[in-house]
Design a protein around this motif. Structure first.
Motif, short mmCIF file in Angstrom:
data_model
loop_
_atom_site.label_atom_id
_atom_site.label_comp_id
_atom_site.label_asym_id
_atom_site.label_seq_id
_atom_site.Cartn_x
_atom_site.Cartn_y
_atom_site.Cartn_z
N LYS A 1 1.19 -1.46 -0.10
CA LYS A 1 0.28 -0.01 -0.12
C LYS A 1 0.83 1.12 0.00
CE LYS A 1 -3.80 1.68 1.88
NZ LYS A 1 -4.87 1.89 2.68
N TRP B 1 2.21 1.87 -3.55
CA TRP B 1 1.49 2.02 -4.63
C TRP B 1 0.92 3.98 -4.22
CZ3 TRP B 1 -0.82 1.21 -8.43
CH2 TRP B 1 -1.01 -0.75 -9.30
N TRP B 2 1.64 4.45 -2.94
CA TRP B 2 1.25 6.36 -2.80
C TRP B 2 2.40 6.11 -3.35
CZ3 TRP B 2 -3.11 8.73 -1.70
CH2 TRP B 2 -4.27 7.66 -1.75
#
Length: 56
Positions: free
Chosen positions: A22, A25-26
């Protein structure tokens, strides 16, 4: 007792991997936004043509 420790260890590894993915992805989204802003906001050169905004 050993199977319980294995399951807990597996859950901890999967939770860590999910958090890392995650976060990646950011980071990818932030880099894409910076690239798009740089691409759209590039300045024009002396000949009136738009030059490259990167140095490669």
């Amino acid at each position: 007792m050993v199977p319980l420790l294995v399951v807990l260890l597996l859950a901890l590894i999967l939770f860590g991997a999910g958090f890392a993915l995650k976060a990646l992805w950011w980071i990818a989204v932030i880099v894409l936004v910076i690239w798009l802003v740089g691409f759209l906001a590039r300045s024009t050169g002396p000949s009136g043509k738009r030059g490259r905004w990167y140095r490669w």
